[in-house]
Design a protein around this motif. Sequence first.
Motif, PDB file in Angstrom:
ATOM      1  N   GLY A 116     -15.739 -11.860   3.070  1.00  0.00           N
ATOM      2  CA  GLY A 116     -15.391 -11.562   1.682  1.00  0.00           C
ATOM      3  C   GLY A 116     -13.938 -11.119   1.546  1.00  0.00           C
ATOM      4  N   ARG A 117     -13.567 -10.709   0.350  1.00  0.00           N
ATOM      5  CA  ARG A 117     -12.194 -10.282   0.100  1.00  0.00           C
ATOM      6  C   ARG A 117     -11.926  -8.927   0.740  1.00  0.00           C
ATOM      7  NH1 ARG A 117     -11.438 -10.555  -6.242  1.00  0.00           N
ATOM      8  NH2 ARG A 117     -13.424  -9.445  -6.091  1.00  0.00           N
ATOM      9  N   TRP A 118     -10.695  -8.754   1.164  1.00  0.00           N
ATOM     10  CA  TRP A 118     -10.310  -7.472   1.751  1.00  0.00           C
ATOM     11  C   TRP A 118     -10.260  -6.404   0.657  1.00  0.00           C
ATOM     12  CZ3 TRP A 118      -6.168  -4.046   1.229  1.00  0.00           C
ATOM     13  CH2 TRP A 118      -6.061  -3.075   2.241  1.00  0.00           C
ATOM     14  N   GLN A 119     -10.731  -5.221   0.966  1.00  0.00           N
ATOM     15  CA  GLN A 119     -10.702  -4.114   0.032  1.00  0.00           C
ATOM     16  C   GLN A 119      -9.965  -2.932   0.647  1.00  0.00           C
ATOM     17  OE1 GLN A 119     -14.979  -3.616  -0.559  1.00  0.00           O
ATOM     18  NE2 GLN A 119     -14.778  -4.439  -2.616  1.00  0.00           N
ATOM     19  N   ILE A 120      -9.339  -2.153  -0.201  1.00  0.00           N
ATOM     20  CA  ILE A 120      -8.654  -0.955   0.281  1.00  0.00           C
ATOM     21  C   ILE A 120      -9.704   0.056   0.743  1.00  0.00           C
ATOM     22  CG2 ILE A 120      -7.135   0.962  -0.319  1.00  0.00           C
ATOM     23  CD1 ILE A 120      -5.898  -0.791  -2.456  1.00  0.00           C
ATOM     24  N   PRO A 121      -9.664   0.487   1.997  1.00  0.00           N
ATOM     25  CA  PRO A 121     -10.629   1.490   2.461  1.00  0.00           C
ATOM     26  C   PRO A 121     -10.504   2.775   1.639  1.00  0.00           C
ATOM     27  CG  PRO A 121      -9.460   0.498   4.316  1.00  0.00           C
ATOM     28  CD  PRO A 121      -8.761   0.047   3.073  1.00  0.00           C
ATOM     29  N   THR A 122     -11.618   3.369   1.307  1.00  0.00           N
ATOM     30  CA  THR A 122     -11.595   4.557   0.453  1.00  0.00           C
ATOM     31  C   THR A 122     -10.854   5.722   1.097  1.00  0.00           C
ATOM     32  OG1 THR A 122     -13.781   5.173   1.314  1.00  0.00           O
ATOM     33  CG2 THR A 122     -13.710   3.945  -0.761  1.00  0.00           C
ATOM     34  N   TYR A 123     -10.853   5.784   2.443  1.00  0.00           N
ATOM     35  CA  TYR A 123     -10.173   6.906   3.083  1.00  0.00           C
ATOM     36  C   TYR A 123      -8.665   6.860   2.864  1.00  0.00           C
ATOM     37  CZ  TYR A 123      -9.425   3.537   6.932  1.00  0.00           C
ATOM     38  OH  TYR A 123      -9.074   2.440   7.683  1.00  0.00           O
ATOM     39  N   LEU A 160      -7.303   6.106   0.000  1.00  0.00           N
ATOM     40  CA  LEU A 160      -7.068   6.651  -1.334  1.00  0.00           C
ATOM     41  C   LEU A 160      -7.074   8.173  -1.336  1.00  0.00           C
ATOM     42  CD1 LEU A 160      -9.312   4.209  -3.405  1.00  0.00           C
ATOM     43  CD2 LEU A 160      -6.876   4.017  -2.844  1.00  0.00           C
ATOM     44  N   GLU A 161      -7.537   8.774  -0.240  1.00  0.00           N
ATOM     45  CA  GLU A 161      -7.534  10.230  -0.112  1.00  0.00           C
ATOM     46  C   GLU A 161      -6.392  10.717   0.774  1.00  0.00           C
ATOM     47  OE1 GLU A 161     -11.387  11.036   1.448  1.00  0.00           O
ATOM     48  OE2 GLU A 161     -12.459  10.438  -0.374  1.00  0.00           O
ATOM     49  N   ASN A 162      -5.562   9.770   1.231  1.00  0.00           N
ATOM     50  CA  ASN A 162      -4.435  10.113   2.095  1.00  0.00           C
ATOM     51  C   ASN A 162      -3.179  10.319   1.242  1.00  0.00           C
ATOM     52  OD1 ASN A 162      -1.954   9.353   3.824  1.00  0.00           O
ATOM     53  ND2 ASN A 162      -3.567   9.601   5.360  1.00  0.00           N
ATOM     54  N   GLU A 163      -2.583  11.505   1.325  1.00  0.00           N
ATOM     55  CA  GLU A 163      -1.438  11.837   0.470  1.00  0.00           C
ATOM     56  C   GLU A 163      -0.233  10.948   0.746  1.00  0.00           C
ATOM     57  OE1 GLU A 163      -0.504  15.943   0.710  1.00  0.00           O
ATOM     58  OE2 GLU A 163      -2.431  16.617  -0.110  1.00  0.00           O
ATOM     59  N   CYS A 189      -1.103  -0.819   2.571  1.00  0.00           N
ATOM     60  CA  CYS A 189      -2.415  -0.270   2.922  1.00  0.00           C
ATOM     61  C   CYS A 189      -2.883  -0.765   4.290  1.00  0.00           C
ATOM     62  CB  CYS A 189      -3.439  -0.645   1.850  1.00  0.00           C
ATOM     63  SG  CYS A 189      -3.195   0.216   0.278  1.00  0.00           S
ATOM     64  N   ARG A 190      -2.649  -2.028   4.568  1.00  0.00           N
ATOM     65  CA  ARG A 190      -3.048  -2.569   5.874  1.00  0.00           C
ATOM     66  C   ARG A 190      -2.292  -1.874   7.000  1.00  0.00           C
ATOM     67  NH1 ARG A 190      -5.998  -7.303   6.253  1.00  0.00           N
ATOM     68  NH2 ARG A 190      -6.317  -8.500   4.315  1.00  0.00           N
ATOM     69  N   THR A 191      -1.019  -1.623   6.785  1.00  0.00           N
ATOM     70  CA  THR A 191      -0.208  -0.959   7.813  1.00  0.00           C
ATOM     71  C   THR A 191      -0.746   0.437   8.112  1.00  0.00           C
ATOM     72  OG1 THR A 191       1.779  -2.179   7.137  1.00  0.00           O
ATOM     73  CG2 THR A 191       2.107  -0.154   8.405  1.00  0.00           C
ATOM     74  N   HIS A 192      -1.057   1.185   7.067  1.00  0.00           N
ATOM     75  CA  HIS A 192      -1.594   2.530   7.262  1.00  0.00           C
ATOM     76  C   HIS A 192      -3.004   2.489   7.862  1.00  0.00           C
ATOM     77  CE1 HIS A 192       1.439   5.219   5.529  1.00  0.00           C
ATOM     78  NE2 HIS A 192       1.707   4.239   4.667  1.00  0.00           N
ATOM     79  N   ALA A 193      -3.800   1.509   7.450  1.00  0.00           N
ATOM     80  CA  ALA A 193      -5.169   1.405   7.957  1.00  0.00           C
ATOM     81  C   ALA A 193      -5.183   1.173   9.461  1.00  0.00           C
ATOM     82  CB  ALA A 193      -5.918   0.284   7.240  1.00  0.00           C
ATOM     83  N   LYS A 194      -4.230   0.380   9.958  1.00  0.00           N
ATOM     84  CA  LYS A 194      -4.158   0.118  11.397  1.00  0.00           C
ATOM     85  C   LYS A 194      -3.877   1.381  12.191  1.00  0.00           C
ATOM     86  CE  LYS A 194      -2.664  -4.714  11.008  1.00  0.00           C
ATOM     87  NZ  LYS A 194      -1.563  -5.692  11.260  1.00  0.00           N
ATOM     88  N   ILE A 195      -3.235   2.345  11.541  1.00  0.00           N
ATOM     89  CA  ILE A 195      -2.914   3.611  12.213  1.00  0.00           C
ATOM     90  C   ILE A 195      -4.058   4.611  12.060  1.00  0.00           C
ATOM     91  CG2 ILE A 195      -1.323   5.575  12.263  1.00  0.00           C
ATOM     92  CD1 ILE A 195       0.821   3.661  11.130  1.00  0.00           C
TER      93      ILE A 195
END
Length: 316
Positions: free
Chosen positions: A229-236, A238-241, A286-292
């Motif tokens: 399916g389509r990629w979605q922004i992980p909810t975590y 959205l809680e990262n400052e 978002c993808r860059t931060h998610a990888k970290i």
Amino acid sequence: MVPYIQTILAVQESHLTDELAANINTAFETKLSIFHSPLPETRNTAGVAFVINKALLNAEKITFEEIIPGRAILAKIRWHGNTTIKILNIYAPNDTANNEAFWEKLRDLTSRKPEWKPDVLLGDFNVVEDSLDRLPCHPDNASAVAALGELKSHLNLIDGWRRTHPDKREYSHTQSSNTSQSRIDRIYISNDLLAPASDWKIDPPLIETDHWLVSANITTPEAPEIGRGRWQIPTYLLENEDVMSELNVLGKKTLYNIEANKYRRTDTTNPQTIYAKFKTDLVRTCRTHAKIIHPTITNKIAKLKEKLIKETTTNY
């Protein structure tokens, strides 16, 4: 113990009366439906039940049959196309002699009525087939284990969790009197359903109980393949400052560019192309931060699970 199959929960030791089940069905009639089978002439022991999530499954197309009152009920569910899946929910007796007789009775009943043969057999078995499934390790009564084995062979079912995790030790039940543990809660499945089945888990429940949740995601072999399916922004995220700060700056920059180019629109620079670039940049950020962040979260969860398992086995 409450194993579930997608939108279905199978409950053992439900301790439900007809009145209580009716009250629950009335209170949550738009969200769930309960079918239960109490042990005759008792109120506070045994009992089995199915809980159907009506938001995801049409409860009106499910039929239920009491195989052994208070001990075994069968659900027949319209599945994919014209296919059906039959799930047998059981709560086996704890007494060794009665446990053995229970498996023999189920084998006799399903022999005389082949339409009762399930595709999935799940519940509280109150017996394990392998000493690996007890802590401390010890074999269960040979006669009861043999009777269960004969039933499995008769129904052509296999232990999906053990087949997926051949050498793993996890337990679904803790004995309160001596803290011994066992994997007496299991899900058996037909060979045809094993390949498309996934996510075999034993997890702690959200409520305090001496049984853990046993679950699996079971898909019909005839279902069409569904991609990620389509990629979605992980909810975590959205809680990262830090992430939200970057996205805020990106959004303000986009609004400024749209306003600045309002009256000098070109084929390459216009609100549509600016907004399209904003979405591309947002996903990339978002993808860059998610990888970290994601590996850190995954490692933390793994360490907490490892710690939990160690704490539950410290007495041995």
